[in-house]
Design a protein around this motif. Structure first.
Motif, short mmCIF file in Angstrom:
data_model
loop_
_atom_site.label_atom_id
_atom_site.label_comp_id
_atom_site.label_asym_id
_atom_site.label_seq_id
_atom_site.Cartn_x
_atom_site.Cartn_y
_atom_site.Cartn_z
N GLU A 44 0.84 -1.20 0.00
CA GLU A 44 0.00 0.00 0.00
C GLU A 44 0.88 1.25 0.00
N VAL A 45 0.51 2.21 -0.83
CA VAL A 45 1.26 3.47 -0.93
C VAL A 45 0.89 4.35 0.26
N SER A 46 1.90 4.68 1.03
CA SER A 46 1.73 5.50 2.23
C SER A 46 2.64 6.72 2.13
N ASP A 47 2.63 7.54 3.17
CA ASP A 47 3.53 8.69 3.20
C ASP A 47 4.99 8.23 3.20
N THR A 48 5.27 7.11 3.83
CA THR A 48 6.63 6.56 3.84
C THR A 48 7.08 6.22 2.43
N ILE A 49 6.19 5.63 1.65
CA ILE A 49 6.50 5.27 0.26
C ILE A 49 6.72 6.54 -0.57
N ARG A 50 5.84 7.52 -0.41
CA ARG A 50 5.98 8.77 -1.16
C ARG A 50 7.29 9.48 -0.82
N THR A 51 7.64 9.47 0.46
CA THR A 51 8.89 10.09 0.89
C THR A 51 10.08 9.37 0.27
N ALA A 52 10.04 8.05 0.25
CA ALA A 52 11.11 7.27 -0.36
C ALA A 52 11.23 7.59 -1.85
N CYS A 53 10.09 7.66 -2.53
CA CYS A 53 10.10 7.98 -3.97
C CYS A 53 10.65 9.39 -4.21
N THR A 54 10.39 10.29 -3.29
CA THR A 54 10.93 11.64 -3.40
C THR A 54 12.45 11.61 -3.31
N GLN A 55 12.99 10.72 -2.48
CA GLN A 55 14.44 10.57 -2.43
C GLN A 55 14.97 10.12 -3.79
N GLY A 56 14.25 9.24 -4.45
CA GLY A 56 14.65 8.80 -5.78
C GLY A 56 14.63 9.94 -6.78
N VAL A 57 13.63 10.80 -6.67
CA VAL A 57 13.54 11.97 -7.55
C VAL A 57 14.79 12.82 -7.41
N HIS A 58 15.32 12.91 -6.19
CA HIS A 58 16.49 13.74 -5.93
C HIS A 58 17.79 12.95 -6.06
N ALA A 59 17.73 11.85 -6.79
CA ALA A 59 18.90 11.03 -7.15
C ALA A 59 19.54 10.33 -5.96
N ASP A 60 18.82 10.17 -4.86
CA ASP A 60 19.31 9.37 -3.74
C ASP A 60 18.72 7.97 -3.90
N LEU A 61 19.22 7.25 -4.91
CA LEU A 61 18.66 5.94 -5.23
C LEU A 61 18.88 4.93 -4.11
N GLN A 62 20.02 5.00 -3.44
CA GLN A 62 20.29 4.07 -2.35
C GLN A 62 19.34 4.33 -1.18
N GLY A 63 19.15 5.60 -0.83
CA GLY A 63 18.24 5.94 0.26
C GLY A 63 16.81 5.57 -0.08
N CYS A 64 16.43 5.81 -1.33
CA CYS A 64 15.09 5.47 -1.80
C CYS A 64 14.86 3.97 -1.69
N ALA A 65 15.77 3.18 -2.24
CA ALA A 65 15.61 1.72 -2.24
C ALA A 65 15.61 1.16 -0.82
#
Length: 90
Positions: A44-65
């Motif tokens: 389920e997509v939650s705020d935690t998931i959205r925050t992680a995806c935002t890290q990916g947007v900012h090129a923090d792929l390791q933090g996102c994953a």
């Protein structure tokens, strides 16, 4: 101060301010692509998931994953979702 100088100053300030907005989110950023990929895994997509995806947007792929796997997204899907956030297909 003359009106023309004031107008030029205001326009310069606006240009710099709006230009800064362009740097805030990369042109190819795509949080919905990331969250959709997560949702396809059954998580389920939650705020935690959205925050992680935002890290990916900012090129923090390791933090996102790392955040996505911590939220229950399988490793391969987490990596793919973060790559989608950073650089979605055209």
């Amino acid at each position: 101060m003359r009106t023309s100088a004031r107008t030029a100053g205001i326009l310069t300030g606006l240009t710099l301010a709006l230009g800064g907005v362009a740097f805030a989110a990369p042109a190819h950023a795509d949080i919905p692509a990331c969250t959709n990929m997560v949702q396809q895994t059954g998580v389920e997509v939650s705020d935690t998931i959205r925050t992680a995806c935002t890290q990916g947007v900012h090129a923090d792929l390791q933090g996102c994953a790392s955040a996505l796997t911590g939220a229950g997204v399988p490793g391969g899907a987490a990596n793919g979702a973060c790559r989608m956030a950073a650089n979605p297909p055209s």
